[in-house]
Write an enzyme that holds these catalytic residues in place. Structure first.
Site, PDB file in Angstrom:
ATOM      1  N   CYS A  10       0.809  -1.113  -0.077  1.00 56.14           N
ATOM      2  CA  CYS A  10       0.074  -0.086   0.011  1.00 56.14           C
ATOM      3  C   CYS A  10       0.938   1.370   0.073  1.00 56.14           C
ATOM      4  O   CYS A  10       2.007   1.338   0.087  1.00 56.14           O
ATOM      5  CB  CYS A  10      -0.960  -0.109   1.071  1.00 56.14           C
ATOM      6  N   CYS A  13       3.037   1.738   3.043  1.00 51.16           N
ATOM      7  CA  CYS A  13       4.227   0.879   3.054  1.00 51.16           C
ATOM      8  C   CYS A  13       5.138   1.026   2.385  1.00 51.16           C
ATOM      9  O   CYS A  13       6.352   1.154   2.560  1.00 51.16           O
ATOM     10  CB  CYS A  13       3.663  -0.767   2.769  1.00 51.16           C
TER      11      CYS A  13
END
Length: 83
Positions: A10, A13
């Site tokens: 994501c 991340c």
């Protein structure tokens, strides 16, 4: 030292990975930076929220993007332990 960024890929991340790269450069330590995206590997660290940062097997943060200065402190502490 091994530094792992745990997360499925994501935006947060990816941002944590970028921040970790900055911190490794700022701390001036030798570190192997790895992105872990497999859920079973993430769960093996006991992490329930991503992104997470692991330094030498120890989870340093989970569920947030740490700042480079904070990460650099963790790296310096880990380097001093190996010392």
């Amino acid at each position: 030292m091994k530094v792992k960024v745990l997360g499925p890929g994501c935006a947060k991340c990816k941002q944590l990975y970028v921040e970790a790269e900055k911190a490794v450069a700022a701390a001036g330590v030798e570190a192997e930076l790895e992105k872990v995206e497999k859920i079973d590997e993430i769960m093996a660290h006991g992490v329930m929220m991503t992104p997470a940062l692991v330094v030498d097997g120890e989870v340093k943060c989970a569920g947030r993007v740490a700042k480079p200065a904070e990460i650099a402190t963790w790296l310096a502490t880990a380097a001093a332990r190996k010392g």
